[in-house]
Write an enzyme that holds these catalytic residues in place. Sequence first.
Site, mmCIF file in Angstrom:
data_model
loop_
_atom_site.group_PDB
_atom_site.id
_atom_site.type_symbol
_atom_site.label_atom_id
_atom_site.label_comp_id
_atom_site.label_asym_id
_atom_site.label_seq_id
_atom_site.Cartn_x
_atom_site.Cartn_y
_atom_site.Cartn_z
ATOM 1 N N HIS A 235 24.424 18.702 -22.654
ATOM 2 C CA HIS A 235 25.771 19.006 -22.162
ATOM 3 C C HIS A 235 26.333 17.645 -22.244
ATOM 4 C CE1 HIS A 235 29.073 20.544 -20.102
ATOM 5 N NE2 HIS A 235 28.851 21.609 -20.582
ATOM 6 N N ASP B 290 24.510 28.500 -21.816
ATOM 7 C CA ASP B 290 23.968 29.192 -22.920
ATOM 8 C C ASP B 290 22.657 29.654 -23.299
ATOM 9 O OD1 ASP B 290 26.658 27.424 -24.184
ATOM 10 O OD2 ASP B 290 26.766 29.597 -24.092
#
Length: 435
Positions: free
Chosen positions: A312, A370
Amino acid sequence: MPTDRSATLSFSDGSPSVVFPILPGSLGPDVIDIRSLYGKTGKFTYDPGFMSTAACKSAITFIDGDKGELLYRGYPIEELAIKCDFMDTCHLLLYGELPDVAQKDDFVMRVTRHTMVNEQMQFFMRGFRRDAHPMAVMTGLVGALSAFYPDSINLNDPRQRDISAIRLIAKMPTLVAMAYKYTVGQPYMYPRNDLTYAANFMRMMFATPCEDYKINDVLTRAMDRIFILHADHEQNASTSTVRMCASSGTNPFAAIAAGVACLWGPAHGGANEACLNMLGEIQAQGGAAKIGDFIAKVKDKNSGVKLMGFGHRVYKNYDPRAKLMRETCHEVLTELGLHDDPLFKLAMALEKIALEDEYFVSRKLYPNVDFYSGIVQKAIGIPVPLFTAIFALARTVGWIAQLNEMIADPEYKIGRPRQLFSGATRRSVKPIDQR
Ligand code: SDX
């Protein structure tokens, strides 16, 4: 003059130093206010990917990537996911406060009364092939909404912004369910006003005129939690796209359609679809026994293979949403008797290896939201290509809240970044026989 809250830029060529104010936030890093930089120095900053750039001032969502903290209007995501539902969260993101009983009833009634779409929307669908990707359909349908609501496209009218916000939040589930029904050749199911937001969506997805859908509270709660966890996330790529698009004064529907288009990318909202495809590929190649081979490919820069659902830009610790999604995963798989689901077990094995492997640990690559959301959705029966459309459904409220905040900011201007030019210097056109 330099103060204790300023930064001084000095130049090695003897040009005069320049002082910039440092602005503190209520949380997170201070910013150096460089708005006068070009005027004072004739120079730009250079920051492709905006790794060190605060593009705006916002009071909506705060992320601490090092601590793995996520706050919506100051409330920790862990509390909201457990103590609230998506309608509470929408009210919070849009208006800054959690609703009281009367406010919630009013907000839910307003959203519920806008869940139907104009019957003409069905004719847009017919232009698509049945195998069209749902995000191609959603990009088209959301932009097309602006053609149906001329009374709510003036971005500078707060009342019109509010009604378009309600319309978009209310209609996204209906449009996503229509996109799904179109791909499977089933008739569309109309929303029902006696159901909650998440239950309405599940029914529009899975009911048919021949057989209604039996609402399952565990699955409905899981879907509501997916909506909460995906609702907003500071200045991510799609939110920045929405802000940039709306800064030209275009209508809210067009700006949200731009966000849908950006979210589609596999590096962003498309990662949950890509993550499940990745797990499927490992499964097909032999499952857990082949994880080592796959990890080796990921480490080989030339392979171009990434561990989808990991890493991320901001979180250099575990994404707090992934932890909550993992719990929901367990609940859903247990409810459905799928706790031995091979994909889930494979995901757990992959997560364990990645969390212990120096390559990922040194790069601070942790599971993101996700990684588990795809497994939950697949277990619920959502087709993989629809995952990102559901992400867009949930993120719509965040995009709108961020758009409204920008438009309401008296300092906002049309976004217009500059560049470091590296192309040809001035030259003249030669006749073609001399080129
Ligand atoms: C979302 O911004 C948001 O908030 C987004 C989001 C939201 O709610 O809006 O949180 C939603 O988009 C989550 C992210 C979903 N994307 C994925 O899961 C796709 C896989 N992840 C990568 O593409 C990547 O991690 C990004 C794009 C998410 C972040 O990339 P960065 O911050 O630009 O980091 P980077 O590409 O510079 O990577 C740093 C290093 C590199 O290696 P080195 O050059 O240092 O050797 O880590 C490596 C990268 O190669 N790396 C990965 C990796 N992610 C980064 N290596 C393998 N697998 C990965 N997933």
